[in-house]
Design an enzyme around this catalytic site. Structure first.
Site, mmCIF file in Angstrom:
data_model
loop_
_atom_site.group_PDB
_atom_site.id
_atom_site.type_symbol
_atom_site.label_atom_id
_atom_site.label_comp_id
_atom_site.label_asym_id
_atom_site.label_seq_id
_atom_site.Cartn_x
_atom_site.Cartn_y
_atom_site.Cartn_z
ATOM 1 N N CYS A 194 0.824 -1.204 0.000
ATOM 2 C CA CYS A 194 0.000 0.000 0.000
ATOM 3 C C CYS A 194 0.855 1.249 0.000
ATOM 4 O O CYS A 194 0.368 2.328 -0.275
ATOM 5 C CB CYS A 194 -0.823 0.083 1.282
ATOM 6 S SG CYS A 194 -2.234 -0.933 1.290
ATOM 7 N N ASP A 209 1.837 2.349 2.746
ATOM 8 C CA ASP A 209 1.460 2.969 4.019
ATOM 9 C C ASP A 209 2.543 2.715 5.069
ATOM 10 O O ASP A 209 3.180 1.683 5.047
ATOM 11 C CB ASP A 209 0.176 2.325 4.559
ATOM 12 C CG ASP A 209 -1.036 2.752 3.775
ATOM 13 O OD1 ASP A 209 -0.886 3.625 2.914
ATOM 14 O OD2 ASP A 209 -2.113 2.211 4.031
ATOM 15 N N CYS A 214 -3.739 6.156 4.344
ATOM 16 C CA CYS A 214 -4.928 6.729 3.709
ATOM 17 C C CYS A 214 -5.962 7.163 4.763
ATOM 18 O O CYS A 214 -5.732 7.037 5.964
ATOM 19 C CB CYS A 214 -5.551 5.679 2.804
ATOM 20 S SG CYS A 214 -6.127 4.267 3.738
ATOM 21 N N CYS A 265 -6.424 -1.440 5.748
ATOM 22 C CA CYS A 265 -5.674 -0.232 6.131
ATOM 23 C C CYS A 265 -5.796 0.009 7.630
ATOM 24 O O CYS A 265 -4.932 0.613 8.238
ATOM 25 C CB CYS A 265 -6.212 1.000 5.409
ATOM 26 S SG CYS A 265 -6.330 0.780 3.649
#
Ligand code: FES
Length: 202
Positions: free
Chosen positions: A42, A44, A69, A113
């Site tokens: 991702c 992230d 996100c 997430c």
């Protein structure tokens, strides 16, 4: 196109995304435990820091920072409020399900997430344990190979479920597991149901 119709987040998610609580802004913050995790796929990354009342074993403060996100931001914001006042053991057990319940649900494809925050929290608690000579409390979460032919682990199965696999076929498509001798099928199905239940209550 009506943009409102495509905005799948609840008001609580929007509120925590627009006004995230407990974001780490102080460079001089003296944390008792520090955890950082990333999901390379991702892009992230999540950092969580905690302060602990050492005599009571209670989390007195939890701050975080992310490049993640909207879902990662909202869920970690909620988590940082939830864990204040919890014992380390209670906070260690907090799950994405608890967090998404608090948020009033997330779109399913965004659930993965939301696991970043609680993973980073566990890393911060583990860091606190190692700084204080309490290594025996650290729960090791080593991956176990389920499909030996394709070298697929239980962690990868969990990741595939979080990313949207709902049936055995979808799991197979994503991981390529169980495509050779098929001996891993029973265990894979059990894990699929366990993770579906754990993360989505199905
Ligand atoms: S062990 Fe999974 S296909 Fe052989």
């Amino acid at each position: 196109m009506n943009l409102q119709q495509n905005w799948a987040y609840t008001d609580t998610v929007k509120d925590h995304f627009m006004n995230p609580r407990n974001v780490l802004e102080d460079d001089q913050y003296k944390e008792d435990g520090y955890g950082i995790v990333g999901n390379i796929k991702c892009g992230d990354q999540m950092m969580v820091v905690i302060k602990v009342d050492k005599t009571k074993g209670i989390i007195t403060d939890c701050k975080w920072k992310t490049y993640g996100c909207a879902s990662a931001i909202a869920s970690t914001s909620v988590m940082s409020e939830l864990v204040r006042g919890m014992t380390l053991e209670e906070a260690y057990r907090i799950s994405p399900k608890t967090i998404t319940k608090e948020l009033g649900e997330l779109p399913e494809h965004k659930i993965h997430c939301s696991v970043l925050g609680d993973k980073a929290l566990r890393a911060a608690i583990n860091d606190y344990y190692s700084r204080n000579g309490m290594e025996d409390k650290i729960v090791k979460q080593e991956a176990h190979v389920v499909c030996k032919c394709m070298n697929v682990t239980d962690h990868e199965i969990e990741e595939a479920v979080l990313e949207g696999a709902r049936t055995f076929l979808e799991l197979q498509e994503r991981t390529k597991m169980s495509t050779v001798c098929g001996q891993c099928k029973d265990e894979a199905e059990q894990l699929l149901h366990r993770y579906l239940n754990q993360h989505f209550g199905k």
